[in-house]
Scaffold this motif. Structure first.
Motif, PDB file in Angstrom:
ATOM      1  N   ARG A  50       0.828  -1.213   0.000  1.00 32.21           N
ATOM      2  CA  ARG A  50       0.000   0.000   0.000  1.00 32.21           C
ATOM      3  C   ARG A  50       0.855   1.253   0.000  1.00 32.21           C
ATOM      4  N   ALA A  51       1.992   1.213   0.670  1.00 28.53           N
ATOM      5  CA  ALA A  51       2.876   2.389   0.761  1.00 28.53           C
ATOM      6  C   ALA A  51       3.636   2.646  -0.535  1.00 28.53           C
ATOM      7  N   ASN A  52       3.624   1.683  -1.454  1.00 30.49           N
ATOM      8  CA  ASN A  52       4.351   1.804  -2.726  1.00 30.49           C
ATOM      9  C   ASN A  52       3.440   1.490  -3.914  1.00 30.49           C
ATOM     10  N   PRO A  53       2.363   2.258  -4.080  1.00 30.22           N
ATOM     11  CA  PRO A  53       1.369   1.919  -5.108  1.00 30.22           C
ATOM     12  C   PRO A  53       1.900   1.986  -6.539  1.00 30.22           C
ATOM     13  N   GLN A  54       2.845   2.869  -6.821  1.00 27.03           N
ATOM     14  CA  GLN A  54       3.367   2.952  -8.187  1.00 27.03           C
ATOM     15  C   GLN A  54       4.156   1.679  -8.532  1.00 27.03           C
ATOM     16  N   ARG A  55       4.941   1.203  -7.590  1.00 23.45           N
ATOM     17  CA  ARG A  55       5.768   0.016  -7.817  1.00 23.45           C
ATOM     18  C   ARG A  55       4.906  -1.233  -8.033  1.00 23.45           C
ATOM     19  N   TYR A  56       3.805  -1.326  -7.291  1.00 15.92           N
ATOM     20  CA  TYR A  56       2.976  -2.540  -7.311  1.00 15.92           C
ATOM     21  C   TYR A  56       1.584  -2.266  -7.871  1.00 15.92           C
ATOM     22  N   GLU A  57       1.558  -1.491  -8.943  1.00 15.34           N
ATOM     23  CA  GLU A  57       0.295  -1.026  -9.524  1.00 15.34           C
ATOM     24  C   GLU A  57      -0.685  -2.165  -9.829  1.00 15.34           C
ATOM     25  N   ASP A  58      -0.200  -3.261 -10.370  1.00 13.21           N
ATOM     26  CA  ASP A  58      -1.097  -4.361 -10.767  1.00 13.21           C
ATOM     27  C   ASP A  58      -0.861  -5.628  -9.941  1.00 13.21           C
ATOM     28  N   PHE A  59      -0.422  -5.461  -8.713  1.00 10.81           N
ATOM     29  CA  PHE A  59      -0.155  -6.587  -7.821  1.00 10.81           C
ATOM     30  C   PHE A  59      -1.469  -7.088  -7.221  1.00 10.81           C
ATOM     31  N   LYS A  60      -1.619  -8.404  -7.173  1.00 16.20           N
ATOM     32  CA  LYS A  60      -2.831  -9.006  -6.617  1.00 16.20           C
ATOM     33  C   LYS A  60      -2.471  -9.993  -5.512  1.00 16.20           C
ATOM     34  N   PHE A  61      -3.322 -10.041  -4.509  1.00 14.01           N
ATOM     35  CA  PHE A  61      -3.203 -11.037  -3.448  1.00 14.01           C
ATOM     36  C   PHE A  61      -4.309 -12.071  -3.626  1.00 14.01           C
ATOM     37  N   TYR A  62      -3.985 -13.322  -3.380  1.00 14.76           N
ATOM     38  CA  TYR A  62      -4.982 -14.395  -3.309  1.00 14.76           C
ATOM     39  C   TYR A  62      -4.920 -14.944  -1.887  1.00 14.76           C
ATOM     40  N   PRO A  63      -5.678 -14.346  -0.963  1.00 17.51           N
ATOM     41  CA  PRO A  63      -5.631 -14.812   0.423  1.00 17.51           C
ATOM     42  C   PRO A  63      -6.238 -16.207   0.578  1.00 17.51           C
ATOM     43  N   CYS A  64      -5.675 -16.971   1.480  1.00 17.45           N
ATOM     44  CA  CYS A  64      -6.184 -18.295   1.834  1.00 17.45           C
ATOM     45  C   CYS A  64      -6.519 -18.249   3.318  1.00 17.45           C
ATOM     46  N   MET A  65      -7.741 -18.553   3.654  1.00 15.88           N
ATOM     47  CA  MET A  65      -8.200 -18.396   5.028  1.00 15.88           C
ATOM     48  C   MET A  65      -9.128 -19.514   5.442  1.00 15.88           C
ATOM     49  N   PRO A  66      -9.411 -19.662   6.697  1.00 18.02           N
ATOM     50  CA  PRO A  66      -8.813 -18.959   7.821  1.00 18.02           C
ATOM     51  C   PRO A  66      -7.446 -19.540   8.162  1.00 18.02           C
ATOM     52  N   TYR A  67      -6.611 -18.724   8.728  1.00 14.15           N
ATOM     53  CA  TYR A  67      -5.312 -19.190   9.202  1.00 14.15           C
ATOM     54  C   TYR A  67      -5.537 -19.695  10.625  1.00 14.15           C
ATOM     55  N   ALA A  68      -5.871 -20.971  10.737  1.00 12.30           N
ATOM     56  CA  ALA A  68      -6.344 -21.561  11.997  1.00 12.30           C
ATOM     57  C   ALA A  68      -5.347 -21.398  13.140  1.00 12.30           C
ATOM     58  N   HIS A  69      -4.052 -21.494  12.842  1.00 13.07           N
ATOM     59  CA  HIS A  69      -3.054 -21.352  13.909  1.00 13.07           C
ATOM     60  C   HIS A  69      -3.125 -19.979  14.568  1.00 13.07           C
ATOM     61  N   LYS A  70      -3.486 -18.961  13.787  1.00  6.74           N
ATOM     62  CA  LYS A  70      -3.595 -17.611  14.337  1.00  6.74           C
ATOM     63  C   LYS A  70      -4.646 -17.589  15.444  1.00  6.74           C
ATOM     64  N   TYR A  71      -5.772 -18.247  15.215  1.00  7.75           N
ATOM     65  CA  TYR A  71      -6.838 -18.269  16.204  1.00  7.75           C
ATOM     66  C   TYR A  71      -6.476 -19.146  17.398  1.00  7.75           C
ATOM     67  N   ALA A  72      -5.867 -20.282  17.136  1.00 11.49           N
ATOM     68  CA  ALA A  72      -5.449 -21.171  18.226  1.00 11.49           C
ATOM     69  C   ALA A  72      -4.417 -20.470  19.113  1.00 11.49           C
ATOM     70  N   ASN A  73      -3.445 -19.811  18.498  1.00  7.72           N
ATOM     71  CA  ASN A  73      -2.424 -19.092  19.271  1.00  7.72           C
ATOM     72  C   ASN A  73      -3.040 -17.948  20.077  1.00  7.72           C
ATOM     73  N   ALA A  74      -3.990 -17.231  19.474  1.00  7.87           N
ATOM     74  CA  ALA A  74      -4.643 -16.122  20.182  1.00  7.87           C
ATOM     75  C   ALA A  74      -5.429 -16.630  21.384  1.00  7.87           C
ATOM     76  N   MET A  75      -6.076 -17.782  21.239  1.00  7.63           N
ATOM     77  CA  MET A  75      -6.819 -18.363  22.368  1.00  7.63           C
ATOM     78  C   MET A  75      -5.850 -18.707  23.497  1.00  7.63           C
TER      79      MET A  75
END
Length: 170
Positions: A50-75
């Motif tokens: 986001r801080a470098n929009p010109q450099r990554y003008e056509d960059f795409k993310f394909y998120p994969c969720m949920p990241y179950a370990h994140k929730y287990a660790n938070a618990m």
């Protein structure tokens, strides 16, 4: 992979800058899409993109969720209520709790899915996310719930979220 190789990579990519360097090499070679989990470290990468929009003008993310370990660790780290508080959106906390609680009580996957996907997608705000992949843990959960229509519901929910994300990136 071996444990040794895994440790080596964990050390190599301990610093977000090392991850960005690999993404830059791939981007310069024409790879404009990055599939990733919603691990907390990805938020740092999203901030950098986001801080470098010109450099990554056509960059795409394909998120994969949920990241179950994140929730287990938070618990483990924050307890059940602390984990819930940590992941719910700050603005509209009461609304989110009410929506989620009502949906859970009625076993309405749409409301629960919308809330969880919105939470997972917060880090990608303003970035291009044309596709969302669901982890096998979510698929297994839905199959265990024995309701194939929920898959169609999730597809519609995730499509709406990606459209909102696309609209906010314009």
């Amino acid at each position: 992979m071996s444990e040794e190789k895994a440790r080596s990579q964990a050390i190599r990519f301990k610093n977000t800058k090392a991850i960005i360097e690999v993404l830059d090499i791939a981007y310069d070679e024409g790879i404009k899409t990055f599939m990733c989990t919603t691990h907390d470290r990805i938020a740092e990468i999203c901030d950098y993109i986001r801080a470098n929009p010109q450099r990554y003008e056509d960059f795409k993310f394909y998120p994969c969720m949920p990241y179950a370990h994140k929730y287990a660790n938070a618990m483990t780290d924050y307890g059940m209520l602390g984990a819930v508080k940590r992941f719910l959106p700050e603005e509209g906390l009461i609304d989110a709790v009410m929506r989620g609680g009502t949906s859970l009580a009625k076993k309405e996957i749409d409301g629960i899915a919308t809330l969880l996907i919105d939470v997972e997608m917060k880090m990608f705000a303003g970035l291009s996310t044309p596709v969302i992949f669901f982890q096998n843990v979510l698929t297994d959960f839905l199959l265990g719930w024995d309701s194939r229509p929920r898959f169609a519901s999730l597809r519609t929910t995730s499509k709406n979220v990606t459209e909102r994300s696309r609209d906010s990136s314009r």
